[in-house]
Design an enzyme around this catalytic site. Sequence first.
Site, PDB file in Angstrom:
ATOM      1  N   LYS A  15      11.909 -15.303 -14.896  1.00 21.06           N
ATOM      2  CA  LYS A  15      11.904 -15.557 -13.448  1.00 21.06           C
ATOM      3  C   LYS A  15      10.845 -14.695 -12.769  1.00 21.06           C
ATOM      4  O   LYS A  15      10.356 -13.714 -13.362  1.00 21.06           O
ATOM      5  CB  LYS A  15      13.284 -15.249 -12.876  1.00 21.06           C
ATOM      6  CG  LYS A  15      13.646 -13.763 -12.951  1.00 21.06           C
ATOM      7  CD  LYS A  15      15.092 -13.512 -12.583  1.00 21.06           C
ATOM      8  CE  LYS A  15      15.419 -12.028 -12.668  1.00 21.06           C
ATOM      9  NZ  LYS A  15      16.878 -11.783 -12.543  1.00 21.06           N
ATOM     10  N   TYR A 238      -6.784  10.225   4.906  1.00 24.81           N
ATOM     11  CA  TYR A 238      -6.589   9.939   6.324  1.00 24.81           C
ATOM     12  C   TYR A 238      -5.971  11.136   7.038  1.00 24.81           C
ATOM     13  O   TYR A 238      -5.024  11.741   6.546  1.00 24.81           O
ATOM     14  CB  TYR A 238      -5.665   8.729   6.509  1.00 24.81           C
ATOM     15  CG  TYR A 238      -6.319   7.402   6.166  1.00 24.81           C
ATOM     16  CD1 TYR A 238      -7.536   7.039   6.753  1.00 24.81           C
ATOM     17  CD2 TYR A 238      -5.729   6.519   5.280  1.00 24.81           C
ATOM     18  CE1 TYR A 238      -8.140   5.829   6.460  1.00 24.81           C
ATOM     19  CE2 TYR A 238      -6.315   5.295   4.981  1.00 24.81           C
ATOM     20  CZ  TYR A 238      -7.525   4.962   5.579  1.00 24.81           C
ATOM     21  OH  TYR A 238      -8.121   3.764   5.287  1.00 24.81           O
TER      22      TYR A 238
END
Length: 347
Positions: A15, A238
């Site tokens: 799946k 950042y």
Amino acid sequence: MRSRYTGRELSAVVKSDAYGLGLEAIVPVLADAGCRSFWVNDLGEALRLKAVLPSAVLRETTVYTLFGLGGATPGDFEQAAVVPVLASLDEVWQCGGHARRSGRRMAVAIQLDTGLGRLGLTADDVDRLGGDHLAPLDIRCWVTHLAAFDCPDDPMNDRQRRMLLDLTARLPQAPVSLASSSGVFMGPDWHFDIARIGSALYGVQTSSRWQEGLVPCYRLLAPVLRVADMPAGARVGYRGTTALTRPSRIATLALGYGDGLPQGFVTAGLAFLSGEALPFVGGMAMNLTMVDVTDLLDGAVGPGTQMEILGPRQTIDSLADALGCAPNVLLTQVGAGCAHRYLGTGG
Ligand SMILES: *Cc1c(COP(=O)(O)O)cnc(C)c1O
């Protein structure tokens, strides 16, 4: 898994695009290994699966959909020769009605909800189920799934097992499927007739009890894009996430949350180069992450160098706890996020 399993058939769960790793590449390998039953989510995945198997193999192969009809019709399943794992009484009635109208028995599996509370017939549903509703159905197997599959000692497992025995004793005879990967490790009492194994195929642990012999099928590599020397005090990432405390050499990797890794990976995990464990610095951006390579020898790393991010040295299982998620969260998300290269069955 073959050496452990004492039931009739080991079947493969592929799946969610074979846990993110690529259904089209993995299914033929499993078929070559002799697998003749597969479990996918829905009819769309079932059709993708069938398209990659040679017709001689296909004739011997059963494909089940864990969502049941999942919005498709009984006629769609019959036409595709795919077996829905019926998820509700309503689906039993729909398929029974279809079979009566068409004059052909319809192949189905039926899920029994023994305590997970997710899909399948409850004990009340079974009480309401007259035998004539099942008569037009060719019941390939009864399916249930453990709610505490990852905790072998949880008493809930035994309650579910006893309820399964109780329900199937009142229902028409058909093979019974209970075990997923961990159920096979829990021992013969849990094996029944058909085991549905997913995680073990990919070498992922799914139990609080260590499951011996599982080998990760995956390695995640990321290439270095740049290496730069930076002075003590320089900031990386950042808003200056990391301040360097010594003159440092920083490698920038093409790797980020856009590739399916959680941002917490940079604190929970390490990057590896030639067996050397290297810390991340500066946080994780969408597709870029920095690694402190100061301690490597000169020339050990440059643009194009591949670092190992996941693999035998750092498995998904070893990180999942620190990341607060199930191992398969990482496997499916990284699998879906990254490009794949298959090395074949020879290793
Ligand atoms: C995903 C799934 C499996 C496979 O479980 P693993 O722990 O990955 O082996 C089996 N049965 C059902 C119903 C599932 O949803």
